[in-house]
Write an enzyme that holds these catalytic residues in place. Structure first.
Site, PDB file in Angstrom:
ATOM      1  N   LYS A  28     -86.618  28.110 -12.435  1.00 62.35           N
ATOM      2  CA  LYS A  28     -87.469  27.195 -13.226  1.00 62.35           C
ATOM      3  C   LYS A  28     -87.236  25.733 -12.871  1.00 62.35           C
ATOM      4  O   LYS A  28     -88.107  24.884 -13.069  1.00 62.35           O
ATOM      5  CB  LYS A  28     -87.194  27.391 -14.717  1.00 62.35           C
TER       6      LYS A  28
ATOM      7  N   SER B 103     -88.391  28.272 -25.382  1.00 59.46           N
ATOM      8  CA  SER B 103     -87.047  28.499 -25.924  1.00 59.46           C
ATOM      9  C   SER B 103     -86.132  29.029 -24.838  1.00 59.46           C
ATOM     10  O   SER B 103     -85.003  29.407 -25.090  1.00 59.46           O
ATOM     11  CB  SER B 103     -87.107  29.482 -27.097  1.00 59.46           C
TER      12      SER B 103
END
Lengths: 312, 312
Positions: free
Chosen positions: A50, A75
Protein backbone atom coordinates in the site's frame (compact mmCIF):
# COMPACT_ATOMS: atom_id res chain seq x y z
CA UNK A 1 -0.89 3.21 -20.56
CA UNK A 2 2.62 2.73 -21.76
CA UNK A 3 6.01 1.67 -20.48
CA UNK A 4 7.15 5.23 -19.97
CA UNK A 5 4.25 6.06 -17.67
CA UNK A 6 5.00 3.09 -15.43
CA UNK A 7 8.72 3.75 -15.51
CA UNK A 8 8.10 7.36 -14.52
CA UNK A 9 5.94 6.17 -11.64
CA UNK A 10 8.63 3.78 -10.49
CA UNK A 11 11.31 6.47 -10.67
CA UNK A 12 9.09 8.95 -8.82
CA UNK A 13 8.32 6.69 -5.85
CA UNK A 14 11.65 4.84 -5.63
CA UNK A 15 13.25 7.10 -3.00
CA UNK A 16 10.37 6.31 -0.63
CA UNK A 17 9.90 2.57 -1.12
CA UNK A 18 11.90 -0.68 -1.14
CA UNK A 19 12.43 -2.81 -4.23
CA UNK A 20 11.45 -5.83 -2.15
CA UNK A 21 13.22 -9.19 -2.44
CA UNK A 22 11.84 -12.14 -4.39
CA UNK A 23 11.99 -15.46 -2.54
CA UNK A 24 12.01 -18.96 -4.00
CA UNK A 25 11.66 -22.40 -2.39
CA UNK A 26 12.53 -25.78 -3.87
CA UNK A 27 10.16 -27.42 -1.44
CA UNK A 28 7.17 -25.26 -2.42
CA UNK A 29 8.06 -25.76 -6.09
CA UNK A 30 8.04 -29.53 -5.55
CA UNK A 31 4.77 -29.28 -3.66
CA UNK A 32 3.01 -27.37 -6.45
CA UNK A 33 4.82 -28.57 -9.57
CA UNK A 34 5.33 -24.94 -10.59
CA UNK A 35 8.34 -22.61 -10.39
CA UNK A 36 7.29 -19.98 -7.88
CA UNK A 37 8.62 -16.44 -7.37
CA UNK A 38 7.32 -14.80 -4.20
CA UNK A 39 7.41 -11.00 -4.25
CA UNK A 40 7.79 -10.10 -0.58
CA UNK A 41 5.83 -6.90 0.00
CA UNK A 42 5.70 -7.85 3.67
CA UNK A 43 9.20 -6.30 3.69
CA UNK A 44 7.88 -3.06 2.13
CA UNK A 45 8.00 0.14 4.23
CA UNK A 46 5.21 0.08 6.82
CA UNK A 47 4.80 -3.60 5.97
CA UNK A 48 2.62 -3.66 2.84
CA UNK A 49 2.47 -2.78 -0.89
CA UNK A 50 0.00 0.00 0.00
CA UNK A 51 2.96 2.28 0.56
CA UNK A 52 3.59 2.40 -3.19
CA UNK A 53 0.21 3.76 -4.19
CA UNK A 54 0.06 6.14 -1.24
CA UNK A 55 3.46 7.64 -2.08
CA UNK A 56 2.53 8.03 -5.72
CA UNK A 57 -0.74 9.77 -4.87
CA UNK A 58 0.92 12.24 -2.50
CA UNK A 59 3.74 12.98 -4.97
CA UNK A 60 1.21 13.98 -7.65
CA UNK A 61 -0.19 16.81 -5.55
CA UNK A 62 0.65 20.43 -6.33
CA UNK A 63 2.48 22.51 -3.75
CA UNK A 64 -0.82 24.10 -2.70
CA UNK A 65 -2.54 20.73 -2.44
CA UNK A 66 0.30 19.38 -0.32
CA UNK A 67 -0.11 22.22 2.13
CA UNK A 68 -3.81 21.46 2.51
CA UNK A 69 -3.19 17.77 3.09
CA UNK A 70 -4.70 14.40 2.16
CA UNK A 71 -7.62 12.46 3.58
CA UNK A 72 -8.69 8.83 3.36
CA UNK A 73 -10.97 6.38 5.15
CA UNK A 74 -9.38 3.09 6.07
CA UNK A 75 -8.89 0.96 9.12
CA UNK A 76 -6.14 -1.08 7.55
CA UNK A 77 -2.79 -0.80 5.84
CA UNK A 78 -3.73 2.15 3.63
CA UNK A 79 -4.37 4.33 6.69
CA UNK A 80 -0.79 3.71 7.81
CA UNK A 81 0.61 3.95 4.29
CA UNK A 82 -0.96 7.33 3.57
CA UNK A 83 0.10 8.63 6.99
CA UNK A 84 3.73 7.63 6.40
CA UNK A 85 3.80 8.73 2.75
CA UNK A 86 2.42 12.13 3.76
CA UNK A 87 4.80 12.43 6.70
CA UNK A 88 7.79 11.76 4.43
CA UNK A 89 6.72 14.73 2.29
CA UNK A 90 5.63 16.99 5.14
CA UNK A 91 1.97 16.82 4.16
CA UNK A 92 -0.86 16.61 6.75
CA UNK A 93 -2.76 13.26 6.58
CA UNK A 94 -6.33 13.07 7.90
CA UNK A 95 -7.44 9.49 8.48
CA UNK A 96 -11.09 8.60 9.03
CA UNK A 97 -11.29 5.41 11.09
CA UNK A 98 -14.31 3.59 12.54
CA UNK A 99 -14.62 4.17 16.29
CA UNK A 100 -14.35 0.41 16.88
CA UNK A 101 -10.98 0.08 15.11
CA UNK A 102 -8.44 -1.82 17.24
CA UNK A 103 -6.20 0.38 19.39
CA UNK A 104 -3.10 -1.18 17.81
CA UNK A 105 -4.17 0.09 14.37
CA UNK A 106 -4.99 3.57 15.67
CA UNK A 107 -1.63 3.70 17.46
CA UNK A 108 0.15 2.72 14.23
CA UNK A 109 -1.53 5.56 12.31
CA UNK A 110 -0.68 8.07 15.04
CA UNK A 111 2.87 6.67 15.10
CA UNK A 112 3.22 7.50 11.41
CA UNK A 113 1.91 11.02 12.03
CA UNK A 114 -1.69 10.58 10.82
CA UNK A 115 -4.47 12.72 12.35
CA UNK A 116 -7.42 10.47 13.18
CA UNK A 117 -11.10 11.36 12.92
CA UNK A 118 -13.32 8.71 14.47
CA UNK A 119 -16.69 7.86 12.90
CA UNK A 120 -19.46 5.29 13.20
CA UNK A 121 -18.44 1.92 11.74
CA UNK A 122 -20.33 2.05 8.43
CA UNK A 123 -19.45 3.19 4.94
CA UNK A 124 -21.85 6.17 4.89
CA UNK A 125 -20.41 7.58 8.09
CA UNK A 126 -16.89 7.10 6.73
CA UNK A 127 -17.64 8.88 3.48
CA UNK A 128 -19.44 11.72 5.24
CA UNK A 129 -16.57 12.24 7.67
CA UNK A 130 -14.07 12.27 4.82
CA UNK A 131 -16.19 14.70 2.80
CA UNK A 132 -16.38 17.06 5.79
CA UNK A 133 -12.58 17.14 6.04
CA UNK A 134 -12.28 17.78 2.31
CA UNK A 135 -14.71 20.69 2.66
CA UNK A 136 -13.17 22.12 5.81
CA UNK A 137 -9.45 21.71 5.14
CA UNK A 138 -9.40 21.66 1.35
CA UNK A 139 -7.59 18.32 1.67
CA UNK A 140 -7.40 15.94 -1.29
CA UNK A 141 -9.27 12.66 -0.90
CA UNK A 142 -7.23 9.56 -1.78
CA UNK A 143 -9.18 6.32 -2.07
CA UNK A 144 -7.26 3.22 -0.83
CA UNK A 145 -7.82 1.26 -4.06
CA UNK A 146 -10.10 3.07 -6.50
CA UNK A 147 -7.70 5.82 -7.54
CA UNK A 148 -5.58 5.86 -10.69
CA UNK A 149 -2.45 7.20 -8.99
CA UNK A 150 -2.76 4.54 -6.32
CA UNK A 151 -3.20 1.85 -8.98
CA UNK A 152 -0.15 3.10 -10.87
CA UNK A 153 1.92 3.05 -7.69
CA UNK A 154 0.75 -0.50 -7.02
CA UNK A 155 1.71 -1.46 -10.57
CA UNK A 156 5.37 -1.14 -9.62
CA UNK A 157 5.13 -4.44 -7.70
CA UNK A 158 4.49 -6.42 -10.89
CA UNK A 159 6.95 -4.25 -12.78
CA UNK A 160 9.77 -5.15 -10.37
CA UNK A 161 8.77 -8.82 -10.54
CA UNK A 162 8.91 -8.79 -14.36
CA UNK A 163 12.15 -6.80 -14.40
CA UNK A 164 13.75 -9.54 -12.33
CA UNK A 165 11.99 -12.44 -14.11
CA UNK A 166 10.85 -11.31 -17.57
CA UNK A 167 9.57 -14.72 -18.62
CA UNK A 168 6.89 -15.27 -16.02
CA UNK A 169 3.91 -17.15 -17.43
CA UNK A 170 1.55 -15.70 -14.87
CA UNK A 171 1.31 -13.50 -11.80
CA UNK A 172 -1.15 -14.27 -9.00
CA UNK A 173 -2.28 -11.45 -6.71
CA UNK A 174 -4.86 -11.23 -3.92
CA UNK A 175 -8.07 -9.34 -4.71
CA UNK A 176 -9.70 -7.03 -2.18
CA UNK A 177 -10.59 -3.50 -3.25
CA UNK A 178 -8.99 -4.27 -6.62
CA UNK A 179 -6.17 -1.74 -6.48
CA UNK A 180 -3.33 -4.25 -6.38
CA UNK A 181 -4.60 -6.61 -9.04
CA UNK A 182 -5.50 -3.71 -11.36
CA UNK A 183 -1.97 -2.35 -11.03
CA UNK A 184 -0.51 -5.81 -11.54
CA UNK A 185 -2.65 -6.26 -14.64
CA UNK A 186 -1.34 -3.00 -16.10
CA UNK A 187 2.31 -3.85 -15.47
CA UNK A 188 1.87 -7.36 -16.80
CA UNK A 189 0.16 -6.05 -19.94
CA UNK A 190 2.96 -3.56 -20.55
CA UNK A 191 6.06 -5.50 -19.44
CA UNK A 192 5.04 -9.17 -19.59
CA UNK A 193 5.41 -11.57 -22.50
CA UNK A 194 1.94 -13.05 -22.58
CA UNK A 195 2.02 -13.05 -18.78
CA UNK A 196 -1.45 -13.81 -17.44
CA UNK A 197 -2.73 -12.15 -14.28
CA UNK A 198 -4.87 -14.27 -11.98
CA UNK A 199 -6.62 -13.23 -8.80
CA UNK A 200 -7.01 -15.06 -5.52
CA UNK A 201 -10.12 -14.09 -3.56
CA UNK A 202 -11.78 -15.34 -0.38
CA UNK A 203 -14.94 -17.28 -1.22
CA UNK A 204 -16.86 -15.44 1.50
CA UNK A 205 -16.02 -12.02 0.01
CA UNK A 206 -16.06 -12.83 -3.69
CA UNK A 207 -17.39 -9.58 -5.18
CA UNK A 208 -14.64 -9.49 -7.81
CA UNK A 209 -15.28 -13.06 -8.99
CA UNK A 210 -18.98 -12.37 -9.35
CA UNK A 211 -18.37 -8.98 -10.94
CA UNK A 212 -16.26 -10.59 -13.68
CA UNK A 213 -19.04 -13.16 -14.19
CA UNK A 214 -21.87 -10.63 -14.43
CA UNK A 215 -19.97 -7.83 -16.14
CA UNK A 216 -20.95 -5.26 -13.51
CA UNK A 217 -19.71 -4.36 -10.05
CA UNK A 218 -21.26 -6.72 -7.52
CA UNK A 219 -21.26 -6.20 -3.77
CA UNK A 220 -20.06 -8.57 -1.06
CA UNK A 221 -22.82 -10.45 0.76
CA UNK A 222 -20.46 -10.91 3.68
CA UNK A 223 -16.92 -9.86 4.53
CA UNK A 224 -16.32 -12.40 7.27
CA UNK A 225 -12.88 -13.53 6.10
CA UNK A 226 -9.66 -13.95 8.03
CA UNK A 227 -8.03 -12.05 5.15
CA UNK A 228 -8.91 -8.70 6.69
CA UNK A 229 -7.26 -6.72 3.91
CA UNK A 230 -9.65 -8.19 1.34
CA UNK A 231 -13.00 -7.24 2.89
CA UNK A 232 -13.32 -4.21 0.63
CA UNK A 233 -15.23 -3.65 -2.63
CA UNK A 234 -14.16 -3.20 -6.23
CA UNK A 235 -14.49 0.31 -7.63
CA UNK A 236 -15.44 1.92 -10.93
CA UNK A 237 -11.85 2.88 -11.76
CA UNK A 238 -10.15 -0.45 -11.14
CA UNK A 239 -12.97 -2.73 -12.36
CA UNK A 240 -12.64 -1.88 -16.10
CA UNK A 241 -8.89 -2.54 -15.87
CA UNK A 242 -9.56 -5.87 -14.15
CA UNK A 243 -12.20 -6.78 -16.76
CA UNK A 244 -9.80 -6.05 -19.59
CA UNK A 245 -6.55 -7.54 -18.30
CA UNK A 246 -7.21 -10.11 -15.57
CA UNK A 247 -7.53 -13.66 -16.86
CA UNK A 248 -9.65 -15.10 -14.09
CA UNK A 249 -10.15 -15.21 -10.34
CA UNK A 250 -9.79 -18.29 -8.13
CA UNK A 251 -11.85 -18.39 -4.94
CA UNK A 252 -10.46 -20.02 -1.81
CA UNK A 253 -11.98 -21.11 1.47
CA UNK A 254 -10.94 -19.81 4.88
CA UNK A 255 -9.18 -23.03 5.89
CA UNK A 256 -7.21 -22.94 2.65
CA UNK A 257 -6.05 -19.40 3.43
CA UNK A 258 -4.84 -20.41 6.90
CA UNK A 259 -3.07 -23.51 5.58
CA UNK A 260 -1.34 -21.51 2.85
CA UNK A 261 -0.27 -18.90 5.40
CA UNK A 262 1.14 -21.56 7.72
CA UNK A 263 3.10 -23.14 4.86
CA UNK A 264 4.64 -19.79 3.91
CA UNK A 265 5.58 -18.97 7.52
CA UNK A 266 7.12 -22.42 7.97
CA UNK A 267 8.92 -22.76 4.67
CA UNK A 268 9.89 -19.21 3.70
CA UNK A 269 10.43 -18.20 7.36
CA UNK A 270 8.60 -14.95 6.79
CA UNK A 271 5.65 -13.32 8.52
CA UNK A 272 2.86 -12.50 6.07
CA UNK A 273 -0.69 -11.44 6.79
CA UNK A 274 -3.64 -13.68 5.88
CA UNK A 275 -4.55 -11.54 2.84
CA UNK A 276 -1.12 -12.31 1.41
CA UNK A 277 -1.70 -16.04 1.63
CA UNK A 278 -4.77 -15.94 -0.61
CA UNK A 279 -2.78 -15.85 -3.86
CA UNK A 280 -0.67 -18.84 -2.84
CA UNK A 281 -3.79 -20.66 -1.64
CA UNK A 282 -5.21 -20.21 -5.15
CA UNK A 283 -2.11 -21.90 -6.62
CA UNK A 284 -2.29 -24.76 -4.12
CA UNK A 285 -5.95 -25.27 -5.00
CA UNK A 286 -5.34 -25.43 -8.76
CA UNK A 287 -2.01 -27.18 -9.05
CA UNK A 288 -2.81 -28.69 -12.45
CA UNK A 289 -3.40 -25.28 -13.95
CA UNK A 290 -0.05 -23.91 -12.71
CA UNK A 291 1.97 -27.08 -13.36
CA UNK A 292 5.35 -26.45 -15.04
CA UNK A 293 4.61 -22.72 -15.23
CA UNK A 294 6.75 -19.84 -13.98
CA UNK A 295 4.46 -18.13 -11.51
CA UNK A 296 4.94 -14.83 -9.68
CA UNK A 297 3.03 -14.64 -6.41
CA UNK A 298 2.51 -11.31 -4.71
CA UNK A 299 2.74 -11.50 -0.92
CA UNK A 300 0.99 -8.22 -0.25
CA UNK A 301 1.93 -7.47 3.35
CA UNK A 302 3.05 -8.60 6.77
CA UNK A 303 1.02 -6.59 9.25
CA UNK A 304 -0.59 -9.21 11.43
CA UNK A 305 -1.67 -9.08 15.05
CA UNK A 306 0.43 -11.94 16.44
CA UNK A 307 -1.67 -12.13 19.58
CA UNK A 308 -4.68 -13.26 17.55
CA UNK A 309 -2.89 -15.83 15.35
CA UNK A 310 -3.57 -19.51 16.08
CA UNK A 311 -2.38 -22.36 13.87
CA UNK A 312 -3.74 -25.17 16.01
CA UNK B 1 43.76 -20.03 13.43
CA UNK B 2 44.33 -17.63 10.58
CA UNK B 3 42.41 -15.89 7.84
CA UNK B 4 43.30 -18.50 5.25
CA UNK B 5 41.87 -21.36 7.29
CA UNK B 6 38.53 -19.61 7.65
CA UNK B 7 38.51 -18.52 4.02
CA UNK B 8 39.19 -22.11 2.97
CA UNK B 9 36.30 -23.27 5.13
CA UNK B 10 34.01 -20.70 3.58
CA UNK B 11 35.04 -21.66 0.04
CA UNK B 12 34.63 -25.35 0.83
CA UNK B 13 31.10 -25.12 2.17
CA UNK B 14 29.79 -22.33 -0.08
CA UNK B 15 28.22 -24.61 -2.74
CA UNK B 16 26.03 -26.14 -0.03
CA UNK B 17 24.92 -23.14 1.99
CA UNK B 18 23.39 -19.67 1.56
CA UNK B 19 25.24 -16.45 2.28
CA UNK B 20 22.20 -15.30 4.24
CA UNK B 21 20.88 -11.72 4.06
CA UNK B 22 21.52 -9.11 6.74
CA UNK B 23 18.44 -7.14 7.81
CA UNK B 24 18.29 -3.72 9.41
CA UNK B 25 15.43 -1.78 11.01
CA UNK B 26 15.26 1.93 11.79
CA UNK B 27 12.60 1.23 14.38
CA UNK B 28 14.67 -1.35 16.27
CA UNK B 29 17.69 0.97 16.04
CA UNK B 30 15.62 3.77 17.58
CA UNK B 31 14.33 1.41 20.24
CA UNK B 32 17.81 0.29 21.32
CA UNK B 33 19.95 3.34 20.51
CA UNK B 34 22.35 1.04 18.62
CA UNK B 35 22.87 0.36 14.91
CA UNK B 36 21.81 -3.25 14.50
CA UNK B 37 22.70 -5.76 11.76
CA UNK B 38 20.66 -8.95 11.93
CA UNK B 39 22.30 -11.96 10.25
CA UNK B 40 19.33 -14.06 9.17
CA UNK B 41 20.34 -17.70 9.54
CA UNK B 42 16.63 -18.54 9.68
CA UNK B 43 16.95 -18.32 5.88
CA UNK B 44 19.84 -20.82 5.87
CA UNK B 45 19.27 -24.22 4.21
CA UNK B 46 17.16 -26.44 6.49
CA UNK B 47 16.44 -23.29 8.48
CA UNK B 48 19.45 -22.85 10.79
CA UNK B 49 23.19 -22.04 10.93
CA UNK B 50 23.80 -25.69 11.91
CA UNK B 51 23.96 -26.53 8.21
CA UNK B 52 27.34 -24.77 7.97
CA UNK B 53 29.14 -26.87 10.56
CA UNK B 54 27.49 -30.08 9.39
CA UNK B 55 28.55 -29.52 5.78
CA UNK B 56 32.09 -28.68 6.83
CA UNK B 57 32.37 -31.81 8.96
CA UNK B 58 31.11 -34.09 6.18
CA UNK B 59 33.37 -32.47 3.59
CA UNK B 60 36.44 -33.19 5.72
CA UNK B 61 35.90 -36.94 5.59
CA UNK B 62 38.04 -39.18 3.40
CA UNK B 63 36.41 -41.19 0.63
CA UNK B 64 36.43 -44.28 2.84
CA UNK B 65 34.95 -42.41 5.78
CA UNK B 66 32.20 -41.00 3.56
CA UNK B 67 31.23 -44.50 2.51
CA UNK B 68 30.90 -45.59 6.14
CA UNK B 69 28.77 -42.61 7.06
CA UNK B 70 28.36 -40.14 9.92
CA UNK B 71 26.53 -40.39 13.21
CA UNK B 72 25.31 -37.84 15.73
CA UNK B 73 22.90 -37.59 18.62
CA UNK B 74 20.54 -34.66 18.48
CA UNK B 75 16.83 -34.04 18.65
CA UNK B 76 17.12 -30.58 17.16
CA UNK B 77 18.45 -28.69 14.18
CA UNK B 78 21.77 -30.52 14.01
CA UNK B 79 20.01 -33.83 13.37
CA UNK B 80 18.38 -32.30 10.30
CA UNK B 81 21.52 -30.43 9.28
CA UNK B 82 23.75 -33.50 9.34
CA UNK B 83 21.11 -35.54 7.50
CA UNK B 84 20.86 -32.96 4.71
CA UNK B 85 24.60 -32.29 4.54
CA UNK B 86 25.26 -36.02 4.26
CA UNK B 87 22.50 -36.50 1.69
CA UNK B 88 23.99 -33.74 -0.49
CA UNK B 89 27.26 -35.69 -0.55
CA UNK B 90 25.75 -39.15 -0.79
CA UNK B 91 26.91 -40.14 2.68
CA UNK B 92 24.75 -42.23 5.07
CA UNK B 93 23.69 -40.29 8.19
CA UNK B 94 22.78 -42.17 11.38
CA UNK B 95 20.85 -40.01 13.82
CA UNK B 96 20.33 -41.05 17.43
CA UNK B 97 17.15 -39.43 18.77
CA UNK B 98 15.36 -39.85 22.10
CA UNK B 99 12.26 -42.00 21.77
CA UNK B 100 10.13 -39.10 23.05
CA UNK B 101 11.27 -36.69 20.31
CA UNK B 102 8.31 -34.98 18.61
CA UNK B 103 7.06 -36.71 15.47
CA UNK B 104 7.54 -33.50 13.47
CA UNK B 105 11.28 -33.55 14.23
CA UNK B 106 11.64 -37.24 13.38
CA UNK B 107 9.76 -36.67 10.13
CA UNK B 108 12.08 -33.80 9.25
CA UNK B 109 15.17 -35.98 9.75
CA UNK B 110 13.68 -38.78 7.67
CA UNK B 111 12.70 -36.21 5.04
CA UNK B 112 16.33 -35.19 4.74
CA UNK B 113 17.38 -38.83 4.38
CA UNK B 114 18.63 -39.45 7.94
CA UNK B 115 18.43 -42.99 9.41
CA UNK B 116 17.01 -42.75 12.94
CA UNK B 117 17.98 -44.91 15.92
CA UNK B 118 15.68 -44.35 18.88
CA UNK B 119 17.07 -44.41 22.43
CA UNK B 120 15.99 -43.63 25.98
CA UNK B 121 15.81 -39.87 26.59
CA UNK B 122 19.01 -39.37 28.57
CA UNK B 123 22.55 -38.46 27.67
CA UNK B 124 24.09 -41.84 28.59
CA UNK B 125 21.66 -43.74 26.38
CA UNK B 126 22.36 -41.30 23.54
CA UNK B 127 26.09 -41.68 23.78
CA UNK B 128 25.88 -45.47 24.05
CA UNK B 129 23.63 -45.71 21.00
CA UNK B 130 25.97 -43.49 19.00
CA UNK B 131 29.03 -45.49 20.12
CA UNK B 132 27.35 -48.72 19.01
CA UNK B 133 26.78 -47.30 15.51
CA UNK B 134 30.36 -46.11 15.34
CA UNK B 135 31.52 -49.62 16.30
CA UNK B 136 29.12 -51.45 13.99
CA UNK B 137 29.19 -49.27 10.87
CA UNK B 138 32.59 -47.63 11.23
CA UNK B 139 30.73 -44.32 10.94
CA UNK B 140 32.37 -41.06 12.05
CA UNK B 141 30.82 -39.39 15.07
CA UNK B 142 30.12 -35.67 14.61
CA UNK B 143 29.20 -33.77 17.75
CA UNK B 144 26.60 -31.00 17.21
CA UNK B 145 28.73 -28.30 18.86
CA UNK B 146 31.92 -29.67 20.41
CA UNK B 147 33.79 -30.44 17.18
CA UNK B 148 36.42 -28.23 15.57
CA UNK B 149 35.17 -28.73 12.00
CA UNK B 150 31.67 -27.85 13.14
CA UNK B 151 32.97 -24.76 14.93
CA UNK B 152 34.92 -23.68 11.83
CA UNK B 153 31.84 -24.10 9.67
CA UNK B 154 29.84 -22.04 12.14
CA UNK B 155 32.55 -19.37 12.02
CA UNK B 156 31.47 -18.47 8.49
CA UNK B 157 28.38 -16.74 9.91
CA UNK B 158 30.49 -14.08 11.64
CA UNK B 159 32.86 -14.00 8.69
CA UNK B 160 30.04 -13.09 6.28
CA UNK B 161 28.77 -10.49 8.74
CA UNK B 162 32.20 -8.88 8.99
CA UNK B 163 32.77 -9.08 5.25
CA UNK B 164 29.60 -7.08 4.74
CA UNK B 165 30.13 -4.74 7.71
CA UNK B 166 33.85 -4.68 8.60
CA UNK B 167 33.48 -2.03 11.31
CA UNK B 168 31.16 -3.81 13.70
CA UNK B 169 31.93 -2.94 17.32
CA UNK B 170 30.46 -6.19 18.58
CA UNK B 171 28.62 -9.33 17.57
CA UNK B 172 26.03 -10.93 19.83
CA UNK B 173 25.24 -14.63 19.44
CA UNK B 174 23.07 -17.07 21.39
CA UNK B 175 24.89 -19.60 23.59
CA UNK B 176 23.74 -23.21 23.83
CA UNK B 177 26.28 -25.96 23.26
CA UNK B 178 28.83 -23.26 22.48
CA UNK B 179 29.50 -24.17 18.85
CA UNK B 180 28.08 -21.00 17.35
CA UNK B 181 29.61 -18.52 19.74
CA UNK B 182 33.01 -20.25 19.57
CA UNK B 183 32.94 -20.00 15.77
CA UNK B 184 31.80 -16.39 15.97
CA UNK B 185 34.62 -15.63 18.40
CA UNK B 186 37.18 -17.08 15.98
CA UNK B 187 35.90 -15.14 12.98
CA UNK B 188 35.66 -11.94 14.99
CA UNK B 189 39.21 -12.40 16.29
CA UNK B 190 40.53 -12.97 12.78
CA UNK B 191 38.41 -10.57 10.69
CA UNK B 192 37.13 -7.97 13.16
CA UNK B 193 38.70 -4.68 14.12
CA UNK B 194 38.48 -4.91 17.88
CA UNK B 195 35.06 -6.47 17.44
CA UNK B 196 33.87 -7.88 20.76
CA UNK B 197 31.82 -11.07 20.90
CA UNK B 198 29.07 -11.23 23.49
CA UNK B 199 26.80 -14.13 24.31
CA UNK B 200 23.10 -14.21 25.11
CA UNK B 201 22.05 -17.13 27.30
CA UNK B 202 18.81 -18.16 29.01
CA UNK B 203 19.04 -17.55 32.76
CA UNK B 204 17.56 -20.99 33.44
CA UNK B 205 20.26 -22.78 31.42
CA UNK B 206 23.27 -20.58 32.17
CA UNK B 207 26.10 -23.11 32.15
CA UNK B 208 28.25 -20.94 29.89
CA UNK B 209 27.87 -17.84 32.07
CA UNK B 210 28.84 -19.80 35.16
CA UNK B 211 31.65 -21.58 33.35
CA UNK B 212 33.23 -18.26 32.40
CA UNK B 213 32.89 -17.13 36.04
CA UNK B 214 34.43 -20.26 37.56
CA UNK B 215 36.97 -21.00 34.82
CA UNK B 216 35.78 -24.57 34.39
CA UNK B 217 32.91 -26.22 32.54
CA UNK B 218 29.79 -26.05 34.69
CA UNK B 219 26.61 -28.06 34.11
CA UNK B 220 23.06 -26.78 33.73
CA UNK B 221 20.89 -27.19 36.83
CA UNK B 222 17.84 -27.04 34.60
CA UNK B 223 17.17 -26.77 30.89
CA UNK B 224 13.59 -25.63 31.14
CA UNK B 225 13.84 -22.79 28.61
CA UNK B 226 11.60 -21.90 25.67
CA UNK B 227 14.85 -21.55 23.70
CA UNK B 228 14.95 -25.27 22.94
CA UNK B 229 18.14 -25.00 20.89
CA UNK B 230 20.05 -23.73 23.94
CA UNK B 231 19.39 -26.55 26.41
CA UNK B 232 22.75 -28.18 25.66
CA UNK B 233 26.10 -28.06 27.47
CA UNK B 234 29.43 -26.44 26.67
CA UNK B 235 32.20 -28.82 25.64
CA UNK B 236 35.93 -29.12 26.14
CA UNK B 237 36.75 -28.05 22.57
CA UNK B 238 34.63 -24.91 22.38
CA UNK B 239 35.03 -23.75 26.00
CA UNK B 240 38.72 -22.75 25.71
CA UNK B 241 37.89 -20.72 22.58
CA UNK B 242 35.00 -19.05 24.41
CA UNK B 243 37.22 -18.33 27.42
CA UNK B 244 39.84 -16.72 25.25
CA UNK B 245 37.76 -14.69 22.80
CA UNK B 246 34.27 -14.05 24.22
CA UNK B 247 33.98 -10.79 26.12
CA UNK B 248 31.07 -11.70 28.36
CA UNK B 249 27.68 -13.39 28.48
CA UNK B 250 24.38 -11.69 29.24
CA UNK B 251 21.66 -13.82 30.80
CA UNK B 252 18.00 -13.22 29.92
CA UNK B 253 14.73 -14.36 31.42
CA UNK B 254 12.10 -16.40 29.60
CA UNK B 255 9.67 -13.50 29.25
CA UNK B 256 12.44 -11.38 27.76
CA UNK B 257 13.11 -14.08 25.15
CA UNK B 258 9.45 -14.22 24.14
CA UNK B 259 9.17 -10.43 23.98
CA UNK B 260 12.31 -10.16 21.85
CA UNK B 261 11.01 -12.88 19.51
CA UNK B 262 7.66 -11.12 19.14
CA UNK B 263 9.39 -7.82 18.33
CA UNK B 264 11.50 -9.47 15.63
CA UNK B 265 8.51 -11.25 14.06
CA UNK B 266 6.51 -8.01 14.08
CA UNK B 267 9.16 -5.61 12.93
CA UNK B 268 11.44 -7.63 10.66
CA UNK B 269 8.50 -9.76 9.37
CA UNK B 270 10.56 -12.91 9.72
CA UNK B 271 9.97 -16.18 11.53
CA UNK B 272 12.79 -16.98 13.95
CA UNK B 273 12.92 -19.64 16.63
CA UNK B 274 13.09 -18.70 20.33
CA UNK B 275 16.81 -19.53 20.57
CA UNK B 276 17.45 -16.86 17.92
CA UNK B 277 15.74 -14.20 19.99
CA UNK B 278 18.09 -14.64 22.95
CA UNK B 279 20.87 -12.51 21.43
CA UNK B 280 18.49 -9.64 20.69
CA UNK B 281 16.94 -10.01 24.15
CA UNK B 282 20.44 -9.47 25.59
CA UNK B 283 20.76 -6.21 23.66
CA UNK B 284 17.31 -5.02 24.76
CA UNK B 285 18.23 -5.78 28.37
CA UNK B 286 21.50 -3.83 28.26
CA UNK B 287 20.72 -0.89 26.03
CA UNK B 288 23.22 1.42 27.73
CA UNK B 289 26.07 -0.96 26.96
CA UNK B 290 25.21 -1.16 23.26
CA UNK B 291 24.27 2.52 22.82
CA UNK B 292 25.73 4.15 19.68
CA UNK B 293 27.54 0.90 18.81
CA UNK B 294 27.41 -1.03 15.54
CA UNK B 295 26.12 -4.41 16.64
CA UNK B 296 25.83 -7.63 14.64
CA UNK B 297 23.14 -9.95 15.96
CA UNK B 298 23.05 -13.58 14.85
CA UNK B 299 19.53 -14.91 14.34
CA UNK B 300 20.47 -18.57 14.48
CA UNK B 301 17.44 -20.29 12.97
CA UNK B 302 13.76 -20.33 12.07
CA UNK B 303 12.58 -23.85 12.82
CA UNK B 304 9.66 -23.34 15.14
CA UNK B 305 6.55 -25.40 15.69
CA UNK B 306 3.90 -22.80 14.85
CA UNK B 307 1.19 -24.84 16.53
CA UNK B 308 2.83 -24.35 19.92
CA UNK B 309 3.57 -20.62 19.60
CA UNK B 310 1.44 -18.26 21.70
CA UNK B 311 2.10 -14.54 22.02
CA UNK B 312 -0.89 -13.74 24.21
Amino acid sequence: MDKQMLRDTSRRISPYIHNTPIFTSHLLDDMTGAKLFFKCENFQKMGAFKMRGAVNAVLQLTKEERERGVVTHSSGNFAQALSLAAKNLDVPAYIVMPNNAPKVKKDAVVGYGGIITACEPNINAREEAAAKIVAKKGATFVHPSNDLNVILGNATVGMELLNAHPNLDMIVAPVGGGGLIAGTALSSHVFGKNCKVIGGEPLVADDAYRSLESGQIETNYSTNTVADGLRTQLGDINFPIIQQYVDHIIRVEEVEIIQAMKLLWERLKIVIEPSSAVAFAAVLKNKDYFKDKRVGIILSGGNVDLETIRFS
